[in-house]
Motif scaffolding. Structure first.
Motif: not given
Length: 206
Positions: A165, A192-193, A195-197, A199-200
């Motif tokens: 990512g 950023i990646t 954080t997104g993963l 949280v997901a």
């Protein structure tokens, strides 16, 4: 007895683990800085794209170490293990800060200086560095814990989608000509990646 063995093999947040693992993490980040500086000086200003690519690879390697080595040593499955990962990350940033102040700065290792931004002092960015390292280790611990429940984990398995990512986001930043240096874009894309993963993963398990 099996339950006791399992509990000691995961969620390691004891003082000894945090101190030893954090020291290793800080030392490895210091080594990454040395490699980054060496590549910068060897390739020189005329290195162009090759120098930027090498710098970006070093940044991604250092980010992977900062985010997932604490989780590798803490083996988080619950909140306690995630907290242990974050504590390892925090101690790692403190260890690096000591190396930075005691060794890198007296040797004038950096071709730039953050001190000028803060009026000649080092203290303005140290808390930011401590927060960043803790944040990455905390998210790495959360991602590790959510995926550990679905099978065996390793640094490589945890890092692969995050690095992928980061590469995609860095490429987008370069193609969009946002005026961001490639190593900075790679590091930002990693954060950023991750954080997104993370949280997901929490959303799926929540």
């Amino acid at each position: 007895m099996m339950t006791t063995a399992a509990s000691t093999a995961t969620d390691r947040s004891d003082f000894r683990t945090v101190m030893i693992a954090g020291t290793k993490t800080g030392a490895l980040i210091a080594l990454a800085v040395v490699v980054f500086l060496a590549a910068t000086r060897v390739l020189g200003p005329g290195g162009g794209a090759a120098r930027a690519l090498v710098q970006a690879l070093v940044v991604l390697a250092a980010a992977t170490a900062a985010a997932f080595l604490p989780a590798h040593w803490a083996v988080p499955r619950t909140t306690e293990g995630v907290a242990g990962s974050a504590a390892i990350g925090l101690w790692g940033t403190i260890v690096f800060s000591v190396i930075d102040i005691a060794l890198f700065r007296p040797l004038r290792a950096y071709p730039w200086t953050w001190d000028a931004v803060g009026g000649g002092g080092t203290w303005w960015y140290l808390p930011i560095w401590w927060m960043l390292g803790t944040y990455l280790a905390w998210l790495g611990g959360m991602l590790w814990a959510t995926r550990q429940a679905r099978g065996e984990m390793s640094v490589g398995r945890a890092a692969l989608p995050v690095v992928a990512g980061a590469i995609v986001l860095a490429a987008v930043a370069m193609l969009a000509r946002l005026g961001v240096l490639l190593p900075v874009a790679a590091g930002g894309g990693f954060a950023i990646t991750l954080t997104g993963l993370a949280v997901a993963g929490i959303a799926r398990n929540g």
